[in-house]
Design a protein around this motif. Sequence first.
Motif, mmCIF file in Angstrom:
data_model
loop_
_atom_site.group_PDB
_atom_site.id
_atom_site.type_symbol
_atom_site.label_atom_id
_atom_site.label_comp_id
_atom_site.label_asym_id
_atom_site.label_seq_id
_atom_site.Cartn_x
_atom_site.Cartn_y
_atom_site.Cartn_z
ATOM 1 N N ASP A 107 -29.113 119.491 54.948
ATOM 2 C CA ASP A 107 -29.447 119.038 56.302
ATOM 3 C C ASP A 107 -28.229 119.148 57.215
ATOM 4 O O ASP A 107 -28.374 119.359 58.420
ATOM 5 C CB ASP A 107 -29.938 117.588 56.274
ATOM 6 N N ASP A 108 -27.044 118.981 56.645
ATOM 7 C CA ASP A 108 -25.794 119.108 57.386
ATOM 8 C C ASP A 108 -24.802 119.864 56.514
ATOM 9 O O ASP A 108 -24.386 119.365 55.468
ATOM 10 C CB ASP A 108 -25.241 117.725 57.749
ATOM 11 N N PRO A 109 -24.405 121.083 56.924
ATOM 12 C CA PRO A 109 -23.482 121.855 56.092
ATOM 13 C C PRO A 109 -22.029 121.407 56.217
ATOM 14 O O PRO A 109 -21.167 121.927 55.505
ATOM 15 C CB PRO A 109 -23.644 123.274 56.648
ATOM 16 N N ASN A 110 -21.750 120.466 57.112
ATOM 17 C CA ASN A 110 -20.363 120.091 57.411
ATOM 18 C C ASN A 110 -19.884 118.847 56.671
ATOM 19 O O ASN A 110 -18.827 118.305 56.999
ATOM 20 C CB ASN A 110 -20.218 119.884 58.924
ATOM 21 N N THR A 111 -20.635 118.380 55.685
ATOM 22 C CA THR A 111 -20.217 117.194 54.943
ATOM 23 C C THR A 111 -18.980 117.504 54.104
ATOM 24 O O THR A 111 -18.749 118.655 53.712
ATOM 25 C CB THR A 111 -21.343 116.711 54.018
#
Length: 307
Positions: free
Chosen positions: A61-65
């Motif tokens: 859902d968020d690739p920046n974790t």
Amino acid sequence: MTRAVVFAYHDVGVRCLSVLIDAGVEIALVVTHQDAPGDLIWFDSVAELAARYAIPTITPDDPNTPEIVAQITALAPDFIFSFYYKLMIKTPLLAIPKQGALNLHGSLLPAYRGRVPVNWAIIHGETETGATLHYMTEKPDAGAIVEQTAVPILGDDTAGDVFRKVTCAAEITLHRALPALIAGTAAAKPQDLTQGGYFGGRRPEHGKIDWSLSANAIHNLIRAVAPPYPGAYTTLSGKPLRVLRSRMIDQKANNDAKSVFFCDNHGCYVHCSGGGTLQLLALEWDGKHINPAEYLAVFGNEALYLA
């Protein structure tokens, strides 16, 4: 061997990932999207292509974790590529690849930076667009340009027509630029960000037709949102009317305060209050396709006004 992590979705994602595979680039990881429930999926699947070549794939859902940043850091890619991936790739990810992070954008940058560039180009009556390969920066679509390929927008092209051309242009652009990128000899030209501009996303309600505009402006909207997009819409005799395809007949002035809709045995037309006449080639009235003969059976030769 050159190693890449690829963020990709849609037809452009499939074709550009195919270019990398064909060139022998090692794809350490593909990051893509799960198709949203209820979405009309009219394009090819990046996930299916990756599975065909046994390429590891994730759909965060968020690739920046921090976890995904650490995962990609451990892969030590030479490049990160983004091909029609929908989410922002932020600085911690952009800093990972040794030879840079590059994006493939569906316009001739710096024109039409931001969302849905094909649709916006048609709405504004452009006669040309294309695909641009550029380095990614924290500011979207602002990095130096490596390569571009232009394609024409014909006067009756829909967004679907143009998107297919842009997909081909994207493949050509990447294929042409890739050898120099791998060799570390690719030239890059900074963008002049005083030119062009940013555009936001579009929603189905943005397809409502303003009949006070010229036939040319209305025609551009109709073809910009034609299927597989939600379509332009209005109301006719109190029921919803979707206009799926049109063509310009003339651009003559119209002295009527309202646009006039009518059909005859040859077709359905609108004399637009802003000037010009459109032929409406494909219509849905109250959720069903309607042709000129069916219109005449309901309304006869009566002309109806469109607000």
